[in-house]
Motif scaffolding. Structure first.
Motif, PDB file in Angstrom:
ATOM      1  N   ASN A  21       0.804  -1.229   0.000  1.00 34.82           N
ATOM      2  CA  ASN A  21       0.000   0.000   0.000  1.00 34.82           C
ATOM      3  C   ASN A  21       0.839   1.283   0.000  1.00 34.82           C
ATOM      4  N   MET A  22       1.957   1.244  -0.699  1.00 33.44           N
ATOM      5  CA  MET A  22       2.765   2.462  -0.837  1.00 33.44           C
ATOM      6  C   MET A  22       2.173   3.321  -1.953  1.00 33.44           C
ATOM      7  N   PRO A  23       2.259   4.621  -1.834  1.00 28.88           N
ATOM      8  CA  PRO A  23       1.731   5.486  -2.903  1.00 28.88           C
ATOM      9  C   PRO A  23       2.522   5.300  -4.204  1.00 28.88           C
ATOM     10  N   GLU A  24       1.806   5.339  -5.312  1.00 31.96           N
ATOM     11  CA  GLU A  24       2.433   5.144  -6.623  1.00 31.96           C
ATOM     12  C   GLU A  24       3.524   6.167  -6.892  1.00 31.96           C
ATOM     13  N   GLU A  25       3.274   7.420  -6.514  1.00 31.02           N
ATOM     14  CA  GLU A  25       4.248   8.486  -6.767  1.00 31.02           C
ATOM     15  C   GLU A  25       5.548   8.223  -6.017  1.00 31.02           C
ATOM     16  N   GLU A  26       5.430   7.750  -4.782  1.00 30.73           N
ATOM     17  CA  GLU A  26       6.613   7.474  -3.970  1.00 30.73           C
ATOM     18  C   GLU A  26       7.427   6.316  -4.547  1.00 30.73           C
ATOM     19  N   VAL A  27       6.741   5.259  -4.974  1.00 29.32           N
ATOM     20  CA  VAL A  27       7.418   4.105  -5.559  1.00 29.32           C
ATOM     21  C   VAL A  27       8.094   4.494  -6.868  1.00 29.32           C
ATOM     22  N   SER A  28       7.406   5.267  -7.690  1.00 31.06           N
ATOM     23  CA  SER A  28       7.992   5.659  -8.973  1.00 31.06           C
ATOM     24  C   SER A  28       9.230   6.538  -8.775  1.00 31.06           C
ATOM     25  N   ARG A  29       9.193   7.420  -7.795  1.00 30.83           N
ATOM     26  CA  ARG A  29      10.361   8.259  -7.515  1.00 30.83           C
ATOM     27  C   ARG A  29      11.522   7.434  -6.953  1.00 30.83           C
ATOM     28  N   ALA A  30      11.214   6.535  -6.021  1.00 34.90           N
ATOM     29  CA  ALA A  30      12.256   5.741  -5.376  1.00 34.90           C
ATOM     30  C   ALA A  30      12.927   4.775  -6.348  1.00 34.90           C
ATOM     31  N   MET A  31      12.155   4.227  -7.265  1.00 34.45           N
ATOM     32  CA  MET A  31      12.699   3.238  -8.196  1.00 34.45           C
ATOM     33  C   MET A  31      13.092   3.848  -9.538  1.00 34.45           C
ATOM     34  N   ILE A  32      12.951   5.158  -9.653  1.00 31.68           N
ATOM     35  CA  ILE A  32      13.292   5.903 -10.876  1.00 31.68           C
ATOM     36  C   ILE A  32      12.576   5.312 -12.087  1.00 31.68           C
ATOM     37  N   VAL A  33      11.275   5.199 -11.949  1.00 32.93           N
ATOM     38  CA  VAL A  33      10.398   4.707 -13.015  1.00 32.93           C
ATOM     39  C   VAL A  33       9.326   5.766 -13.225  1.00 32.93           C
ATOM     40  N   HIS A  34       9.003   6.055 -14.463  1.00 29.15           N
ATOM     41  CA  HIS A  34       7.956   7.029 -14.734  1.00 29.15           C
ATOM     42  C   HIS A  34       6.638   6.497 -14.182  1.00 29.15           C
ATOM     43  N   TYR A  35       5.860   7.368 -13.568  1.00 28.88           N
ATOM     44  CA  TYR A  35       4.617   6.916 -12.932  1.00 28.88           C
ATOM     45  C   TYR A  35       3.634   6.316 -13.916  1.00 28.88           C
ATOM     46  N   ASN A  36       3.634   6.784 -15.181  1.00 28.69           N
ATOM     47  CA  ASN A  36       2.743   6.175 -16.179  1.00 28.69           C
ATOM     48  C   ASN A  36       3.120   4.714 -16.431  1.00 28.69           C
ATOM     49  N   SER A  37       4.418   4.435 -16.465  1.00 29.48           N
ATOM     50  CA  SER A  37       4.873   3.053 -16.642  1.00 29.48           C
ATOM     51  C   SER A  37       4.433   2.192 -15.468  1.00 29.48           C
ATOM     52  N   LEU A  38       4.533   2.756 -14.268  1.00 27.07           N
ATOM     53  CA  LEU A  38       4.122   2.018 -13.078  1.00 27.07           C
ATOM     54  C   LEU A  38       2.617   1.725 -13.101  1.00 27.07           C
ATOM     55  N   TYR A  39       1.800   2.718 -13.455  1.00 25.41           N
ATOM     56  CA  TYR A  39       0.346   2.507 -13.563  1.00 25.41           C
ATOM     57  C   TYR A  39       0.020   1.431 -14.593  1.00 25.41           C
ATOM     58  N   ARG A  40       0.714   1.471 -15.724  1.00 24.22           N
ATOM     59  CA  ARG A  40       0.481   0.491 -16.784  1.00 24.22           C
ATOM     60  C   ARG A  40       0.857  -0.914 -16.297  1.00 24.22           C
ATOM     61  N   ARG A  41       1.979  -1.017 -15.588  1.00 21.78           N
ATOM     62  CA  ARG A  41       2.405  -2.316 -15.066  1.00 21.78           C
ATOM     63  C   ARG A  41       1.440  -2.847 -14.008  1.00 21.78           C
ATOM     64  N   ILE A  42       0.897  -1.960 -13.198  1.00 23.23           N
ATOM     65  CA  ILE A  42      -0.080  -2.380 -12.187  1.00 23.23           C
ATOM     66  C   ILE A  42      -1.316  -2.965 -12.879  1.00 23.23           C
ATOM     67  N   GLY A  43      -1.790  -2.298 -13.925  1.00 21.87           N
ATOM     68  CA  GLY A  43      -2.947  -2.800 -14.675  1.00 21.87           C
ATOM     69  C   GLY A  43      -2.676  -4.152 -15.307  1.00 21.87           C
ATOM     70  N   LYS A  44      -1.488  -4.320 -15.899  1.00 16.05           N
ATOM     71  CA  LYS A  44      -1.147  -5.603 -16.512  1.00 16.05           C
ATOM     72  C   LYS A  44      -1.030  -6.695 -15.461  1.00 16.05           C
ATOM     73  N   TYR A  45      -0.445  -6.349 -14.320  1.00 15.71           N
ATOM     74  CA  TYR A  45      -0.286  -7.336 -13.248  1.00 15.71           C
ATOM     75  C   TYR A  45      -1.651  -7.780 -12.726  1.00 15.71           C
ATOM     76  N   GLU A  46      -2.562  -6.843 -12.573  1.00 12.95           N
ATOM     77  CA  GLU A  46      -3.898  -7.197 -12.097  1.00 12.95           C
ATOM     78  C   GLU A  46      -4.654  -8.044 -13.104  1.00 12.95           C
ATOM     79  N   LYS A  47      -4.387  -7.833 -14.382  1.00 12.96           N
ATOM     80  CA  LYS A  47      -5.095  -8.576 -15.426  1.00 12.96           C
ATOM     81  C   LYS A  47      -4.468  -9.947 -15.697  1.00 12.96           C
ATOM     82  N   TYR A  48      -3.116 -10.006 -15.780  1.00 12.02           N
ATOM     83  CA  TYR A  48      -2.436 -11.230 -16.202  1.00 12.02           C
ATOM     84  C   TYR A  48      -1.601 -11.900 -15.111  1.00 12.02           C
ATOM     85  N   GLY A  49      -1.446 -11.258 -13.963  1.00 12.29           N
ATOM     86  CA  GLY A  49      -0.596 -11.839 -12.923  1.00 12.29           C
ATOM     87  C   GLY A  49       0.872 -11.699 -13.288  1.00 12.29           C
ATOM     88  N   GLU A  50       1.684 -12.601 -12.784  1.00 10.68           N
ATOM     89  CA  GLU A  50       3.125 -12.503 -13.025  1.00 10.68           C
ATOM     90  C   GLU A  50       3.502 -12.805 -14.468  1.00 10.68           C
TER      91      GLU A  50
END
Length: 101
Positions: A21-50
């Motif tokens: 339950n970490m905020p998306e903005e915090e994770v994207s900043r800490a891991m140096i990933v664009h937040y749009n990429s993180l949102y897209r990956r979250i959607g894919k993970y929820e749809k297809y799993g690993e």
């Protein structure tokens, strides 16, 4: 140059948001990933799993491989049909000319 991340990195980033339950903005900043990429990956993970993350780069999902193989198989079958029909047409042409002349 474009960055590429391995499967474990992508899953870790997504799980930090979903399970911890970490905020998306915090994770994207800490891991140096664009937040749009993180949102897209979250959607894919929820749809297809690993299986949503094949590793480096992009790959087809299992259902896309199935569709691709069906198309290839259909193309091969149509080529066989086309070759057989060309041979039959040629045989018919020869037979017609033998009979007519």
């Amino acid at each position: 140059m474009r960055r590429s991340y391995n499967k474990e990195f992508k899953i870790l980033a997504v799980k930090l948001v979903i399970e911890d339950n970490m905020p998306e903005e915090e994770v994207s900043r800490a891991m140096i990933v664009h937040y749009n990429s993180l949102y897209r990956r979250i959607g894919k993970y929820e749809k297809y799993g690993e299986s949503a993350f094949p590793g480096y780069g992009t790959a087809l999902y299992s259902y896309q491989y199935e569709i691709k193989n069906r198309i290839k198989k259909g193309a091969r079958n149509s080529k066989k049909y086309h070759n057989v029909s060309k041979k039959l047409m040629f045989d018919y042409y020869i037979l017609y000319h033998i009979i007519m002349f």
